[in-house]
Design a protein around this motif. Structure first.
Motif: not given
Length: 230
Positions: A99-126
């Protein structure tokens, strides 16, 4: 059972440029990344690519000393990789739906096993779910994704999104919980009656309780998380 000639099979299954941009769903379970620069992806998710692309695991100090601590604690922090270059990259994860989601100045928590890919513009924190770590094998961690750009998540079969509204909390099984809105902080609770019913130590006796205003995404599958030592 479908029978094809080789020519028919190639015609029905070959890669097709859909012109959808950086992320495209090549099939419901295969993500195509039209790479011209960098993308973050789950380690081990590459199934094919063309062009000049190089891969490297997330650096041990990529997210500073805090990230180093989380990686050591979860044993899963190194499960992200960077792909750099120019070409087409194909990603998948155990045949799960993409599933592809387009974030627009938003935040979402994703289970670590269920995150496949993201653009470098997205900040990530475990984020480690410390309260549940001692109750489930390997613990449970999630990744907070924030900013503007695309992310790709995976689910076993079709997901269901449940709205969380004030006064109407949603309770989920951690093993079936895929993602939730960035403004929600789940609490963990143990259902004593359910624990007694299904047997001591069962994962189903541990529940995630979401309160507030947002959403939570669940899948019709209970995933078992095993700690790895990468």
């Amino acid at each position: 059972m479908n029978k094809y000639s080789i020519a028919e099979f190639i015609k029905n299954t070959e890669q097709e440029d859909k012109g959808e941009g950086f992320f495209e769903l090549e099939t419901p379970r295969m993500l195509e990344v039209n790479l011209n620069g960098q993308v973050w992806a789950k380690a081990g998710s590459m199934v094919a690519y063309n062009g000049a692309i190089k891969f490297e695991r997330e650096g041990i100090l990529e997210n500073g000393l805090g990230g180093l601590f989380k990686m050591a604690l979860t044993g899963e922090g190194a499960s992200l990789m960077k792909a750099n270059g120019d070409g087409k990259l194909y990603l998948a994860d155990a045949g799960k739906k993409v599933i592809i989601l387009h974030l627009q100045s938003e935040a979402i928590y994703v289970n670590g096993n269920d995150l496949l890919a993201f653009e470098p513009s997205i900040k990530h924190d475990i984020k480690l779910m410390r309260r549940v770590a001692g109750m489930m094998a390997g613990g449970l961690f999630n990744i907070r994704c924030e900013g503007t750009g695309m992310i790709a998540i995976t689910t076993h079969y079709e997901p269901l999104t449940l709205r969380v509204t004030p006064g109407k909390p949603i309770v989920t099984d951690p093993n079936a919980t895929v993602a939730w809105s960035g403004n929600l902080q789940p609490n963990f609770q143990t259902d004593i009656s359910l624990k007694t019913f299904v047997g001591r130590g069962s994962g189903e006796s541990i529940q995630m309780r979401f309160e507030g205003d947002g959403f939570v995404i669940v899948q019709p599958y209970e995933e078992v998380y095993m700690q790895t030592n990468n």
